[in-house]
Design a protein around this motif. Structure first.
Motif, PDB file in Angstrom:
ATOM      1  N   MET A 295       0.834  -1.200   0.000  1.00 48.15           N
ATOM      2  CA  MET A 295       0.000   0.000   0.000  1.00 48.15           C
ATOM      3  C   MET A 295       0.869   1.250   0.000  1.00 48.15           C
ATOM      4  SD  MET A 295      -2.902  -1.268   2.736  1.00 48.15           S
ATOM      5  CE  MET A 295      -3.716   0.324   2.749  1.00 48.15           C
ATOM      6  N   GLY A 296       1.981   1.188   0.732  1.00 46.42           N
ATOM      7  CA  GLY A 296       2.916   2.312   0.755  1.00 46.42           C
ATOM      8  C   GLY A 296       3.540   2.556  -0.607  1.00 46.42           C
ATOM      9  N   PHE A 297       3.880   1.471  -1.315  1.00 46.93           N
ATOM     10  CA  PHE A 297       4.438   1.606  -2.664  1.00 46.93           C
ATOM     11  C   PHE A 297       3.445   2.297  -3.594  1.00 46.93           C
ATOM     12  CE2 PHE A 297       7.317  -2.272  -1.887  1.00 46.93           C
ATOM     13  CZ  PHE A 297       8.380  -1.455  -1.559  1.00 46.93           C
ATOM     14  N   TYR A 298       2.194   1.884  -3.516  1.00 46.04           N
ATOM     15  CA  TYR A 298       1.167   2.499  -4.368  1.00 46.04           C
ATOM     16  C   TYR A 298       1.041   3.991  -4.069  1.00 46.04           C
ATOM     17  CZ  TYR A 298      -0.730  -1.852  -6.319  1.00 46.04           C
ATOM     18  OH  TYR A 298      -0.893  -3.026  -7.015  1.00 46.04           O
ATOM     19  N   ALA A 299       1.035   4.341  -2.790  1.00 48.46           N
ATOM     20  CA  ALA A 299       0.871   5.748  -2.402  1.00 48.46           C
ATOM     21  C   ALA A 299       2.027   6.605  -2.927  1.00 48.46           C
ATOM     22  CB  ALA A 299       0.768   5.851  -0.882  1.00 48.46           C
ATOM     23  N   ILE A 300       3.251   6.075  -2.778  1.00 46.56           N
ATOM     24  CA  ILE A 300       4.413   6.837  -3.253  1.00 46.56           C
ATOM     25  C   ILE A 300       4.409   6.923  -4.775  1.00 46.56           C
ATOM     26  CG2 ILE A 300       6.929   6.958  -3.264  1.00 46.56           C
ATOM     27  CD1 ILE A 300       6.894   5.391  -0.627  1.00 46.56           C
ATOM     28  N   ALA A 301       3.935   5.858  -5.438  1.00 49.89           N
ATOM     29  CA  ALA A 301       3.857   5.870  -6.896  1.00 49.89           C
ATOM     30  C   ALA A 301       2.898   6.960  -7.386  1.00 49.89           C
ATOM     31  CB  ALA A 301       3.408   4.508  -7.409  1.00 49.89           C
ATOM     32  N   VAL A 302       1.771   7.100  -6.689  1.00 51.91           N
ATOM     33  CA  VAL A 302       0.814   8.149  -7.054  1.00 51.91           C
ATOM     34  C   VAL A 302       1.462   9.522  -6.933  1.00 51.91           C
ATOM     35  CG1 VAL A 302      -1.327   9.307  -6.346  1.00 51.91           C
ATOM     36  CG2 VAL A 302      -1.231   6.812  -6.492  1.00 51.91           C
ATOM     37  N   TYR A 303       2.250   9.721  -5.873  1.00 54.55           N
ATOM     38  CA  TYR A 303       2.926  11.012  -5.695  1.00 54.55           C
ATOM     39  C   TYR A 303       3.950  11.253  -6.802  1.00 54.55           C
ATOM     40  CZ  TYR A 303       5.717  14.721  -3.611  1.00 54.55           C
ATOM     41  OH  TYR A 303       6.389  15.895  -3.394  1.00 54.55           O
ATOM     42  N   GLN A 304       4.650  10.184  -7.226  1.00 60.09           N
ATOM     43  CA  GLN A 304       5.623  10.318  -8.310  1.00 60.09           C
ATOM     44  C   GLN A 304       4.932  10.704  -9.622  1.00 60.09           C
ATOM     45  OE1 GLN A 304       9.106  10.042  -8.185  1.00 60.09           O
ATOM     46  NE2 GLN A 304       8.737  10.093  -5.987  1.00 60.09           N
ATOM     47  N   VAL A 305       3.744  10.157  -9.869  1.00 61.37           N
ATOM     48  CA  VAL A 305       2.990  10.524 -11.070  1.00 61.37           C
ATOM     49  C   VAL A 305       2.572  11.990 -11.000  1.00 61.37           C
ATOM     50  CG1 VAL A 305       0.845  10.132 -12.356  1.00 61.37           C
ATOM     51  CG2 VAL A 305       2.178   8.181 -11.523  1.00 61.37           C
ATOM     52  N   TYR A 306       2.169  12.413  -9.798  1.00 56.27           N
ATOM     53  CA  TYR A 306       1.779  13.823  -9.617  1.00 56.27           C
ATOM     54  C   TYR A 306       2.955  14.747  -9.949  1.00 56.27           C
ATOM     55  CZ  TYR A 306       1.291  18.171  -6.989  1.00 56.27           C
ATOM     56  OH  TYR A 306       1.276  19.492  -6.620  1.00 56.27           O
ATOM     57  N   ILE A 307       4.144  14.404  -9.482  1.00 54.58           N
ATOM     58  CA  ILE A 307       5.328  15.219  -9.756  1.00 54.58           C
ATOM     59  C   ILE A 307       5.652  15.203 -11.252  1.00 54.58           C
ATOM     60  CG2 ILE A 307       7.788  15.511  -9.302  1.00 54.58           C
ATOM     61  CD1 ILE A 307       7.387  14.229  -6.595  1.00 54.58           C
ATOM     62  N   ALA A 308       5.483  14.011 -11.876  1.00 55.34           N
ATOM     63  CA  ALA A 308       5.768  13.902 -13.311  1.00 55.34           C
ATOM     64  C   ALA A 308       4.854  14.821 -14.128  1.00 55.34           C
ATOM     65  CB  ALA A 308       5.603  12.458 -13.755  1.00 55.34           C
ATOM     66  N   ILE A 309       3.568  14.829 -13.772  1.00 55.50           N
ATOM     67  CA  ILE A 309       2.608  15.684 -14.491  1.00 55.50           C
ATOM     68  C   ILE A 309       2.929  17.164 -14.252  1.00 55.50           C
ATOM     69  CG2 ILE A 309       0.182  16.350 -14.646  1.00 55.50           C
ATOM     70  CD1 ILE A 309      -0.515  13.441 -13.980  1.00 55.50           C
ATOM     71  N   ALA A 310       3.282  17.491 -12.993  1.00 57.83           N
ATOM     72  CA  ALA A 310       3.662  18.874 -12.687  1.00 57.83           C
ATOM     73  C   ALA A 310       4.888  19.292 -13.484  1.00 57.83           C
ATOM     74  CB  ALA A 310       3.920  19.006 -11.186  1.00 57.83           C
ATOM     75  N   SER A 311       5.832  18.359 -13.646  1.00 56.64           N
ATOM     76  CA  SER A 311       7.043  18.659 -14.425  1.00 56.64           C
ATOM     77  C   SER A 311       6.705  18.914 -15.895  1.00 56.64           C
ATOM     78  CB  SER A 311       8.040  17.507 -14.303  1.00 56.64           C
ATOM     79  OG  SER A 311       8.470  17.343 -12.967  1.00 56.64           O
ATOM     80  N   LEU A 312       5.770  18.124 -16.433  1.00 55.84           N
ATOM     81  CA  LEU A 312       5.359  18.312 -17.821  1.00 55.84           C
ATOM     82  C   LEU A 312       4.750  19.700 -18.036  1.00 55.84           C
ATOM     83  CD1 LEU A 312       3.765  14.858 -18.796  1.00 55.84           C
ATOM     84  CD2 LEU A 312       5.852  15.894 -19.727  1.00 55.84           C
ATOM     85  N   ARG A 313       4.122  20.213 -17.001  1.00 59.18           N
ATOM     86  CA  ARG A 313       3.508  21.537 -17.075  1.00 59.18           C
ATOM     87  C   ARG A 313       4.499  22.651 -16.752  1.00 59.18           C
ATOM     88  NH1 ARG A 313      -2.118  20.170 -13.794  1.00 59.18           N
ATOM     89  NH2 ARG A 313      -3.091  18.878 -15.431  1.00 59.18           N
ATOM     90  N   GLY A 314       5.730  22.250 -16.466  1.00 61.55           N
ATOM     91  CA  GLY A 314       6.736  23.243 -16.133  1.00 61.55           C
ATOM     92  C   GLY A 314       6.648  23.743 -14.715  1.00 61.55           C
ATOM     93  N   GLN A 315       5.952  22.980 -13.857  1.00 59.19           N
ATOM     94  CA  GLN A 315       5.787  23.376 -12.463  1.00 59.19           C
ATOM     95  C   GLN A 315       6.751  22.597 -11.581  1.00 59.19           C
ATOM     96  OE1 GLN A 315       1.689  22.486 -11.707  1.00 59.19           O
ATOM     97  NE2 GLN A 315       0.900  24.124 -13.031  1.00 59.19           N
ATOM     98  N   LYS A 316       7.004  23.147 -10.404  1.00 60.15           N
ATOM     99  CA  LYS A 316       7.820  22.448  -9.413  1.00 60.15           C
ATOM    100  C   LYS A 316       6.926  21.613  -8.517  1.00 60.15           C
ATOM    101  CE  LYS A 316      11.287  24.191  -7.422  1.00 60.15           C
ATOM    102  NZ  LYS A 316      12.191  25.013  -6.582  1.00 60.15           N
TER     103      LYS A 316
END
Length: 308
Positions: A51-72
């Motif tokens: 469950m912890g792996f899934y939660a951290i994976a979701v956060y990594q996807v959030y950061i990836a999408i933010a990066s695509l938008r040029g956000q930190k």
């Protein structure tokens, strides 16, 4: 902004790796193959880690999408990937390769190959009591022997108490021994496997001539005669890293016809012999039957076992 977009593949890859580990844990749980690696009492903690792996994976996807938008990232706690392709390749390989091997390699129980490296314990009582002494010294309540507080010696059974004299360190095994002694056939089942062998080994002379039945895999090593082999099981306390093979020496004229790691059920008469300079419990086989491997790959300490 361009720099942030270039980091998004790293975050997506990290998320994929985390999901991969979570999926592998889910696979092991669904197939019960997780018991090849950890004791049942540890399964719940491994599920929580997934469950912890899934939660951290979701956060990594959030950061990836933010990066695509040029956000930190929302916080400054994220460590950006290295600019070195070699360093990144090595770092990701340390996670990806083990994960691929985990999915590609078959899950199987430990057997003779590992037993040969660690050595099969034919003197179960010595190991169990030594562990109990160490635990008592450390004031640890979780000892490797049964819980002495659960012992209720029958005052009317004077003869048995005389046969099974015990001090405070092996009193629990004495109680198990008395209960086993009353049986016409001592069946060494998965529940209490270690405790039964420990009691029989500790009070070996009392059990000579008694009948025993035990199942396990065939183990044979150099130095054993053609009519000798060991019926063994791996004992696990926490995980496969602490696994120790326990077993009983068997004398059987057709012992060489039994393939290494094949599973057998042996019924015979308890005796004793000397092996590698030690006096060991020996089962003189009356009947040896081939059987299927147990669905439960290993045996586990049972602190409340009484032999009844």
């Amino acid at each position: 902004m361009k720099q942030n977009r270039s980091l998004s593949p790293h975050y997506f890859l990290r998320a994929a790796i985390l999901v991969g580990f979570a999926m592998y844990i889910l696979y092991l749980v669904k197939t019960d193959n997780i018991l090849y690696y950890i004791a049942p009492r540890m399964v719940v903690y491994v599920k929580l880690s997934a469950m912890g792996f899934y939660a951290i994976a979701v956060y990594q996807v959030y950061i990836a999408i933010a990066s695509l938008r040029g956000q930190k990232a929302a916080c400054d706690c994220e460590h950006p990937p290295s600019r070195s392709k070699l360093r990144n390749t090595i770092a990701y390989s340390l996670f990806i390769l083990p994960l691929l091997l985990a999915f590609l390699m078959p899950d199987s129980a430990m057997g003779s190959a590992l037993a040969a490296k660690r050595g099969v314990n034919l003197n179960s009582s010595r190991t169990s009591i030594n562990r109990s002494l160490q635990s008592l010294t450390q004031k640890n309540t979780a000892v490797s022997s049964p819980n002495p507080s659960s012992i209720n010696l029958d005052p009317a059974d004077a003869k048995l108490k005389e046969l099974f004299k015990a001090d405070k360190y092996d009193q629990a095994y004495a109680q198990i021994g008395m209960n086993l002694y009353k049986k016409d056939l001592i069946q060494v089942k998965e529940e209490g496997f270690i405790e039964i062998l420990s009691s029989v080994d500790l009070f070996m002379n009392n059990f000579i001539g008694k009948k025993m039945e035990i199942s396990g895999f065939v183990y044979r090593e150099e130095g054993m005669s053609s009519n000798q082999f060991v019926v063994a099981r791996f004992s696990v306390q926490c995980c496969s890293a602490d696994a120790s093979p326990y077993g009983v020496m068997v004398q059987f004229d057709k012992g060489l016809t039994l393939a290494k790691d094949s599973w057998v059920k042996v019924t015979g008469t308890i005796g004793k012999s000397t092996y590698d300079g030690n006096e060991v419990t020996t089962l003189i086989a009356d009947k040896v039957e081939k059987t299927s491997a147990s669905k439960i790959p290993y045996v586990y300490p049972n602190y409340d076992y009484t032999g009844k």
